[in-house]
Design a protein around this motif. Structure first.
Motif, short mmCIF file in Angstrom:
data_model
loop_
_atom_site.label_atom_id
_atom_site.label_comp_id
_atom_site.label_asym_id
_atom_site.label_seq_id
_atom_site.Cartn_x
_atom_site.Cartn_y
_atom_site.Cartn_z
N TRP A 207 33.99 47.34 37.76
CA TRP A 207 33.19 46.11 37.66
C TRP A 207 33.49 45.17 38.82
CZ3 TRP A 207 35.54 41.75 34.40
CH2 TRP A 207 34.86 40.54 34.64
N ALA A 208 34.77 45.01 39.18
CA ALA A 208 35.12 44.13 40.30
C ALA A 208 34.46 44.61 41.59
CB ALA A 208 36.65 44.07 40.47
N ARG A 209 34.43 45.91 41.77
CA ARG A 209 33.78 46.49 42.95
C ARG A 209 32.28 46.16 42.95
NH1 ARG A 209 35.13 50.82 46.32
NH2 ARG A 209 33.36 51.94 47.21
N ALA A 210 31.67 46.30 41.78
CA ALA A 210 30.24 46.01 41.66
C ALA A 210 29.96 44.52 41.86
CB ALA A 210 29.73 46.46 40.30
N LEU A 211 30.83 43.67 41.32
CA LEU A 211 30.66 42.22 41.46
C LEU A 211 30.77 41.80 42.92
CD1 LEU A 211 30.36 39.39 40.29
CD2 LEU A 211 32.84 39.39 39.85
N HIS A 212 31.73 42.35 43.63
CA HIS A 212 31.89 42.07 45.05
C HIS A 212 30.60 42.40 45.81
CE1 HIS A 212 33.20 42.34 49.19
NE2 HIS A 212 33.03 43.65 49.19
N LYS A 213 30.04 43.57 45.54
CA LYS A 213 28.80 43.98 46.20
C LYS A 213 27.64 43.06 45.83
CE LYS A 213 25.81 48.03 46.85
NZ LYS A 213 25.58 49.46 46.49
N HIS A 214 27.57 42.69 44.55
CA HIS A 214 26.50 41.80 44.08
C HIS A 214 26.57 40.44 44.77
CE1 HIS A 214 23.77 39.69 41.38
NE2 HIS A 214 24.74 38.84 41.08
N LEU A 215 27.75 39.86 44.85
CA LEU A 215 27.90 38.54 45.47
C LEU A 215 27.53 38.59 46.94
CD1 LEU A 215 31.20 37.32 43.76
CD2 LEU A 215 28.86 36.57 43.28
N ASN A 216 27.89 39.66 47.62
CA ASN A 216 27.51 39.79 49.03
C ASN A 216 26.01 39.85 49.20
OD1 ASN A 216 30.04 39.66 50.13
ND2 ASN A 216 30.33 41.86 50.32
N SER A 217 25.33 40.47 48.24
CA SER A 217 23.87 40.60 48.32
C SER A 217 23.17 39.25 48.12
CB SER A 217 23.36 41.60 47.28
OG SER A 217 23.44 41.07 45.97
N LEU A 218 23.88 38.28 47.56
CA LEU A 218 23.29 36.96 47.28
C LEU A 218 23.47 35.99 48.43
CD1 LEU A 218 24.45 36.37 43.59
CD2 LEU A 218 22.20 37.15 44.37
N SER A 219 24.12 36.40 49.49
CA SER A 219 24.51 35.47 50.55
C SER A 219 23.33 34.71 51.16
CB SER A 219 25.27 36.21 51.66
OG SER A 219 24.48 37.24 52.20
N SER A 220 22.17 35.37 51.23
CA SER A 220 21.02 34.72 51.87
C SER A 220 20.29 33.75 50.95
CB SER A 220 20.02 35.78 52.37
OG SER A 220 19.54 36.56 51.28
N ILE A 221 20.47 33.91 49.63
CA ILE A 221 19.73 33.04 48.69
C ILE A 221 20.64 32.11 47.90
CG2 ILE A 221 17.77 34.61 48.43
CD1 ILE A 221 19.02 35.64 45.87
N THR A 222 21.93 32.43 47.82
CA THR A 222 22.88 31.59 47.10
C THR A 222 24.06 31.29 47.99
OG1 THR A 222 22.24 32.70 45.05
CG2 THR A 222 24.22 31.33 44.97
N PRO A 223 24.02 30.19 48.72
CA PRO A 223 25.12 29.85 49.62
C PRO A 223 26.45 29.79 48.86
CG PRO A 223 23.25 28.40 49.98
CD PRO A 223 22.95 29.18 48.74
N GLY A 224 27.45 30.39 49.41
CA GLY A 224 28.77 30.36 48.79
C GLY A 224 29.12 31.61 48.03
N ALA A 225 28.11 32.35 47.54
CA ALA A 225 28.39 33.52 46.70
C ALA A 225 29.23 34.55 47.44
CB ALA A 225 27.09 34.14 46.21
N SER A 226 28.89 34.81 48.69
CA SER A 226 29.59 35.85 49.45
C SER A 226 30.98 35.39 49.90
CB SER A 226 28.77 36.28 50.66
OG SER A 226 28.57 35.20 51.54
N ARG A 227 31.29 34.10 49.69
CA ARG A 227 32.60 33.58 50.08
C ARG A 227 33.60 33.65 48.92
NH1 ARG A 227 31.59 27.83 52.76
NH2 ARG A 227 33.86 28.02 53.09
N ILE A 228 33.16 34.16 47.77
CA ILE A 228 34.07 34.34 46.64
C ILE A 228 34.83 35.65 46.83
CG2 ILE A 228 34.23 34.66 44.14
CD1 ILE A 228 31.68 32.99 43.86
N THR A 229 36.14 35.59 46.76
CA THR A 229 36.98 36.77 46.93
C THR A 229 37.22 37.41 45.57
OG1 THR A 229 38.09 35.69 48.79
CG2 THR A 229 39.15 37.64 47.85
N VAL A 230 36.77 38.65 45.41
CA VAL A 230 36.92 39.38 44.15
C VAL A 230 37.98 40.46 44.34
CG1 VAL A 230 35.77 40.75 42.38
CG2 VAL A 230 34.49 38.99 43.63
#
Length: 327
Positions: A207-230
Motif C-alpha cells: 500500500w505504501a508503494r502504491a500511495l507513493h506512486k499515487h501522490l506523484n501522479s497528483l503533482s500537476s493537479i494537487t500542489p504539495g502531494a508529490s512532496r509527501i514522503t511515504v
C-alpha cells in the motif's frame, strides 16, 4: 547508515509540528517510546488509540517524565481511534481536520498481532481491517490536510507505515483483486495467526508503494502531494511483548537474547528516524517510497512487496472497498 543516531541531535526542528502516532497508548510499546522522543524535541503529538483510560495514563506518565507544563513546546494529546471500525475512523479524521490546521507526520503504528480468524459485517478479516483497511481510510481522509501542509515552503511531511521483518515469510501472492485475496486464513499452517499478521504487514508495504506512486501522479493537479514522503519500515527486534506471555519471568531472558536493541527507547530509533530524521529531509528522493530496515538503511523488501502489479491491484481494491462502505 550513520554509525550512530542520536534523537537529541539528528532530528529536524519539531517545534510547531503536528504528528499523529496510532496505537501509542501502551507504555511498554514502540509507539509510546516514539511519541516520547518526538514530544521531547518540541512536537505536538496525538496518541491515536482505542483505550482511552490507558492512553490518558500514558499521557500523564509522559508529562511527568518529560516535565511538560502549560508553556512547554512539546505537547501530547489523546485522539480516540478504533481501527476496528473504518466508518468511525473516517469521522475521527474529519473531526481532527476541523480542529487542526496542519499535519506534518502520520505514523501508522497500531496493529492487531495474534488473533483468531474472524470476519466483520463487511466480510473482511478483522486483522485486515485493523492493520490495513482502517489505516488506509484514516490516511486517505487526512490527505487534504497533509497535502496542505506539504505546500508550505521547506515543508517535511511524512507518512510512515510500520511493518515487520515477518513480511518476508509470506508465500508468493498471485493477485490482490478481491476481498478474498486479502482474507488469507493460512489454514493448516503452524501458527496461522502469525502468518495472518505477517500478511497484513506485507500488505501495508505494498500500500505504501502504491500511495507513493499515487501522490506523484497528483503533482500537476494537487500542489504539495508529490512532496509527501511515504515510507514503510521494520522497527527492529525489540521486546515489547514477553511481559504479556504466560510465565513472563521464564520467557523474558530467552526472548531478549534474540533482541538487538537494549531497550524500547533505543529500539524505536528506526521509527523516530523515519518520522523526523534530518537525513531523510536532506535526501528525500532516496527515502520516498522506500522500505527502511532496523539499521535505518534503505533495503529491498520481499519480491511480493516490490511488485508494481500487486501495488496497482491493491490500490484499486482499497478504493473499491471504501466506495462499497460508502466512505
Amino acid at each position: 547508515m550513520s554509525p550512530t543516531f542520536d534523537p537529541k541531535k539528528d532530528l529536524v526542528e519539531l517545534k510547531g509540528k503536528v504528528i499523529i502516532v496510532t496505537g501509542a497508548n501502551r507504555q511498554s510499546g514502540l509507539g509510546y517510546s516514539t511519541v516520547k522522543h518526538l514530544v521531547r524535541e518540541g512536537a505536538k503529538v496525538y496518541i491515536a488509540a482505542r483505550n482511552e483510560q490507558q492512553s490518558l495514563e500514558s499521557i500523564e506518565k509522559l508529562k511527568e517524565d518529560l516535565r511538560l507544563g502549560p508553556g512547554s513546546d512539546g505537547q501530547v494529546h489523546f485522539l480516540k481511534l478504533d481501527l476496528g471500525d473504518p466508518r468511525n475512523v473516517k469521522k475521527v479524521a474529519e473531526d481532527f481536520m476541523a480542529k487542526e490546521s496542519r499535519l506534518d507526520v502520520l505514523v501508522n503504528n497500531a496493529a492487531m498481532v495474534m488473533a483468531p480468524f474472524e470476519k466483520t459485517s463487511d466480510g473482511i478479516s478483522k486483522v485486515v481491517v485493523t492493520n490495513l483497511i482502517s489505516p488506509f481510510v484514516f490516511t486517505q481522509t487526512l490527505l487534504p490536510l497533509l497535502t496542505k501542509t506539504a505546500q508550505e515552503e521547506d515543508s517535511d511531511v511524512r507518512i510512515i507505515n510500520v511493518s515487520s521483518i515477518t513480511h518476508y515469510i509470506v508465500p508468493s501472492i498471485k493477485k490482490l483483486e478481491t476481498v478474498e485475496d486479502l482474507n488469507q486464513e493460512f489454514h493448516g499452517r503452524p501458527v496461522a495467526k502469525f502468518f495472518r499478521y505477517a500478511h497484513t504487514k506485507l500488505l501495508i508495504i505494498i500500500w505504501a508503494r502504491a500511495l507513493h506512486k499515487h501522490l506523484n501522479s497528483l503533482s500537476s493537479i494537487t500542489p504539495g502531494a508529490s512532496r509527501i514522503t511515504v515510507m514503510s519500515l521494520n522497527p527492529g527486534n525489540v521486546d515489547t511483548f514477553s511481559n504479556r506471555w504466560p510465565l513472563p519471568w521464564l520467557w523474558r531472558p530467552l526472548v531478549r537474547i534474540l533482541m538487538t536493541a537494549p531497550n524500547v527507547d533505543v529500539g524505536v530509533y528506526p521509527m523516530v528516524f523515519a518520522a523526523a530524521g534530518k537525513t531523510i529531509h536532506e535526501d528525500r528522493e532516496k527515502y520516498t517510497g522506500a522500505y527502511i530496515s532496523e539499521k535505518r538503511d534503505v533495503v529491498d523488501p520481499s519480491s511480493n512487496a516490490r511488485s508494481d502489479k500487486l501495488a496497482e491491484e491493491l490500490w484499486i481494491l482499497l478504493q473499491k472497498i471504501m466506495k462499497d462502505m460508502a466512505l
